[in-house]
Design an enzyme around this catalytic site. Structure first.
Site, PDB file in Angstrom:
ATOM      1  N   HIS A  37      91.597 -26.647  76.054  1.00  0.00           N
ATOM      2  CA  HIS A  37      92.948 -26.764  75.823  1.00  0.00           C
ATOM      3  C   HIS A  37      94.377 -27.643  76.712  1.00  0.00           C
ATOM      4  CE1 HIS A  37      97.052 -25.202  73.564  1.00  0.00           C
ATOM      5  NE2 HIS A  37      95.947 -25.888  72.436  1.00  0.00           N
ATOM      6  N   GLU A  64      91.469 -31.991  76.458  1.00  0.00           N
ATOM      7  CA  GLU A  64      92.262 -32.170  75.666  1.00  0.00           C
ATOM      8  C   GLU A  64      93.520 -32.547  75.908  1.00  0.00           C
ATOM      9  OE1 GLU A  64      94.700 -30.472  71.867  1.00  0.00           O
ATOM     10  OE2 GLU A  64      94.597 -29.397  73.452  1.00  0.00           O
ATOM     11  N   ASP A  66      97.402 -34.275  74.906  1.00  0.00           N
ATOM     12  CA  ASP A  66      98.051 -34.415  73.383  1.00  0.00           C
ATOM     13  C   ASP A  66      98.966 -35.489  74.644  1.00  0.00           C
ATOM     14  OD1 ASP A  66      97.251 -31.678  72.239  1.00  0.00           O
ATOM     15  OD2 ASP A  66      98.869 -30.537  73.662  1.00  0.00           O
ATOM     16  N   HIS A  79     102.469 -31.503  75.915  1.00  0.00           N
ATOM     17  CA  HIS A  79     102.424 -30.452  75.051  1.00  0.00           C
ATOM     18  C   HIS A  79     103.560 -31.174  73.712  1.00  0.00           C
ATOM     19  CE1 HIS A  79     100.930 -27.365  72.222  1.00  0.00           C
ATOM     20  NE2 HIS A  79     102.423 -26.973  72.411  1.00  0.00           N
TER      21      HIS A  79
END
Length: 384
Positions: A37, A64, A66, A79
């Site tokens: 994450h 990941e 974003d 993020h």
């Protein structure tokens, strides 16, 4: 009551620990996927190449990024479109005039927004650890990567490790980006096409909290898609709140669709999600019920550990909901978020042991997990 709940919780954990030899209950029978994450975000600033690489070294299957857009349409890993929480932008006098108020999913936000910066300007910023309880030693040392750089890293790390390292890009606030004139979807498709990652077997999972943009992507690219399901506060009984900005996907709010996130997690809602996505990814309180207790009957939740604060350590695991079971019946994999190892983020049932939380979820048949602490997630899975 509290004794009954604690005994039940202990039984659930004991059952979890005692099923080490059991077959995985995932949709495909394979072991759960570990998604780093935002990278190794429990240890390093979010969304940096260094954090992604460290997560790969810890055993992550996917990293990941974003995604937000710059003014000149470049996709970068942050993020949120807002930059002050994860970079040093507020300390940069040359960008003081860029601070402004914009509407994000129905709420005014004052900050510095990536869509007001060119890529060249973004590259001058340095990443920071956004959570105050985490190690700040790397603040100011790393730059903000582009999606292309994340893909290049994933490919290089796949070659280095001999494992396929995938990416799980999340399209952040699609409606906002469209309103700013820098929509994400076609740019994302373009980058993935150039990378040769457009098929159903590509090591890619695209995520979104909105629905319409996933349906659009489904019509134009064959990579796997994941419908994220957000939620508001969790009440004493463990129920996820159904009102406010997080009650439904923001595109539902814009179009007047009255359905809520709870509706999407019904058998009917899950069946609809399966028409355009392969994965449903709800916030973890949708998957297990964790109650606060009121042993003295004063109408207030008890501070179970007596530290004068109310957090996850003051909730007791009761049991699972039917979401994973129903999703599997609909042909959907289930990923959840976000697993974090700090004690205040762990239910009292887990007794400060993050591995206990992972085991409890894995034994329910969870197909994948987003974790800030990849090493803990991999160890819990591989020692099961």
């Amino acid at each position: 009551m509290i004794r009954t709940l604690l005994l039940l919780s202990a039984s659930l954990i004991a059952t979890s620990a005692g099923t080490a030899a059991a077959q995985w209950k995932t949709l495909n029978g394979e072991r759960p996927v570990i998604v780093a994450h935002r990278g190794a975000s429990g240890y390093m600033p979010d969304h940096t190449l260094e954090a992604y690489k460290r997560a790969v070294d810890m055993g992550a299957d996917f990293i990941e990024p974003d995604l937000v857009s710059t003014k000149d349409g470049e996709l970068v890993a942050r993020h949120e479109p807002m930059l002050s929480g994860t970079t040093d932008v507020a300390d940069r006098p040359e960008f003081a005039s860029y601070k402004r108020t914009r509407n994000i999913d129905g709420a005014p936000v004052t900050d510095w927004f990536a869509c007001d910066f060119t890529l060249a300007e973004i590259r001058t910023l340095r990443a920071r650890q956004p959570l105050p309880e985490r190690d700040p030693q790397f603040d100011g040392k790393f730059t903000i990567p582009t999606l292309q750089e994340v893909i290049d890293l994933a490919k290089a790390e796949s070659t280095r490790t001999g494992r396929t390292i995938g990416i799980a890009p999340e399209t952040k606030h699609p409606i906002f980006h469209s309103a700013m004139g820098v929509p994400l979807e076609d740019r994302l498709i373009g980058v993935l096409t150039a990378a040769g990652w457009t098929g159903a077997d590509a090591p890619v999972v695209i995520q979104s909290f909105e629905v319409a943009n996933l349906k659009y992507l489904n019509s134009r690219i064959d990579v796997r898609l994941a419908q994220l399901i957000d939620g508001g506060d969790v009440d004493m009984e463990g129920r996820v709140g159904g009102e406010g900005l997080k009650a439904r996907p923001y595109d539902f709010t814009v179009t007047g669709d009255p359905r809520t996130n709870h509706d999407l997690l019904t058998p009917e809602g899950l069946a609809e999600i399966r028409t355009y996505a392969e994965i449903v990814s709800p916030w973890k309180p949708y998957l297990v019920i964790a109650k606060q207790v009121d042993e003295n009957g004063d109408g207030k939740p008890d501070d179970l550990n007596g530290d004068g604060k109310m957090d996850e350590r003051d909730r007791v695991l009761v049991g699972p909901t039917e979401v994973i079971q129903n999703a599997h019946k609909a042909g959907l994999q289930v990923y959840t978020w976000t697993m974090r190892s700090e004690p205040r983020r762990l239910l009292s049932t887990y007794k400060g042991d993050p591995a206990a939380e992972y085991r409890a979820f894995f034994d329910l048949g969870l197909d994948g997990v987003f974790s800030d602490h990849t090493d803990h997630a991999v160890a819990a899975r591989d020692k099961r």
